[in-house]
Design a protein around this motif. Sequence first.
Motif, PDB file in Angstrom:
ATOM      1  N   ARG A  94     -19.165 -13.094  25.453  1.00 54.76           N
ATOM      2  CA  ARG A  94     -18.283 -11.924  25.541  1.00 54.76           C
ATOM      3  C   ARG A  94     -17.402 -11.964  26.788  1.00 54.76           C
ATOM      4  O   ARG A  94     -16.187 -11.773  26.703  1.00 54.76           O
ATOM      5  N   GLU A  95     -18.001 -12.198  27.952  1.00 52.69           N
ATOM      6  CA  GLU A  95     -17.223 -12.206  29.198  1.00 52.69           C
ATOM      7  C   GLU A  95     -16.173 -13.316  29.192  1.00 52.69           C
ATOM      8  O   GLU A  95     -15.069 -13.147  29.704  1.00 52.69           O
ATOM      9  N   GLN A  96     -16.522 -14.437  28.617  1.00 54.37           N
ATOM     10  CA  GLN A  96     -15.610 -15.573  28.515  1.00 54.37           C
ATOM     11  C   GLN A  96     -14.399 -15.209  27.639  1.00 54.37           C
ATOM     12  O   GLN A  96     -13.254 -15.486  27.996  1.00 54.37           O
ATOM     13  N   ALA A 155     -10.420 -14.699  28.710  1.00 54.02           N
ATOM     14  CA  ALA A 155      -9.340 -15.422  28.024  1.00 54.02           C
ATOM     15  C   ALA A 155      -8.257 -14.443  27.559  1.00 54.02           C
ATOM     16  O   ALA A 155      -7.053 -14.713  27.709  1.00 54.02           O
ATOM     17  N   ILE A 156      -8.672 -13.301  27.017  1.00 54.85           N
ATOM     18  CA  ILE A 156      -7.715 -12.283  26.575  1.00 54.85           C
ATOM     19  C   ILE A 156      -6.936 -11.741  27.766  1.00 54.85           C
ATOM     20  O   ILE A 156      -5.711 -11.624  27.732  1.00 54.85           O
ATOM     21  N   GLU A 157      -7.649 -11.420  28.835  1.00 54.67           N
ATOM     22  CA  GLU A 157      -6.991 -10.890  30.034  1.00 54.67           C
ATOM     23  C   GLU A 157      -5.956 -11.881  30.579  1.00 54.67           C
ATOM     24  O   GLU A 157      -4.828 -11.502  30.900  1.00 54.67           O
ATOM     25  N   THR A 188     -15.457 -24.098  23.824  1.00 54.04           N
ATOM     26  CA  THR A 188     -16.007 -23.104  22.894  1.00 54.04           C
ATOM     27  C   THR A 188     -14.906 -22.746  21.900  1.00 54.04           C
ATOM     28  O   THR A 188     -14.297 -21.685  21.979  1.00 54.04           O
ATOM     29  N   PRO A 189     -14.620 -23.666  20.969  1.00 52.73           N
ATOM     30  CA  PRO A 189     -13.504 -23.431  20.049  1.00 52.73           C
ATOM     31  C   PRO A 189     -13.724 -22.220  19.146  1.00 52.73           C
ATOM     32  O   PRO A 189     -14.854 -21.881  18.790  1.00 52.73           O
ATOM     33  N   VAL A 190     -12.629 -21.598  18.806  1.00 55.25           N
ATOM     34  CA  VAL A 190     -12.628 -20.423  17.939  1.00 55.25           C
ATOM     35  C   VAL A 190     -12.805 -20.873  16.485  1.00 55.25           C
ATOM     36  O   VAL A 190     -12.136 -21.800  16.039  1.00 55.25           O
TER      37      VAL A 190
END
Length: 142
Positions: free
Chosen positions: A108-110, A114-116, A71-73
């Motif tokens: 969102r959860e994904q 990733a941030i966490e 899921t690329p940014v």
Amino acid sequence: MSDEAPVVRPPNRIIAVWKGEQEFDASKPGGPAARIDGHGKTGMGPVDTLLSALATCSAMDVVGILKKQRTPVASLEVEAIGTRAVATPSPLTHALLKFRISGEGIQREQALKAIELSVTKYCSVRDSIDPSIPVEWELELT
């Protein structure tokens, strides 16, 4: 016990050249320079530079994690907000990272995971800051 020597990273090396007043050009030897200015006139101040390093370090991890999850940014912006003590010196007492991310299929959860992972496990800059300084994050997914 292994006879192999432990792998050691070479040291990071930066040269800061005074340009007058509170202005310095900082760079790796022979690399491009960044202006650091204690007055904030011709470049970011040292604490803003630290917040920039925290924001970009964590953002690089987030981009990499989401790419590995296929899921690329498409776009990413991180606003780093640092709260500082009213004292001398005035160290950071809190940091908030506001991630604004877009990309097809990113859930969102994904993105939060990733941030966490970035902030709590992978970001070398976060790991180099006093652990008693809370670093929190928010996500705006578009």
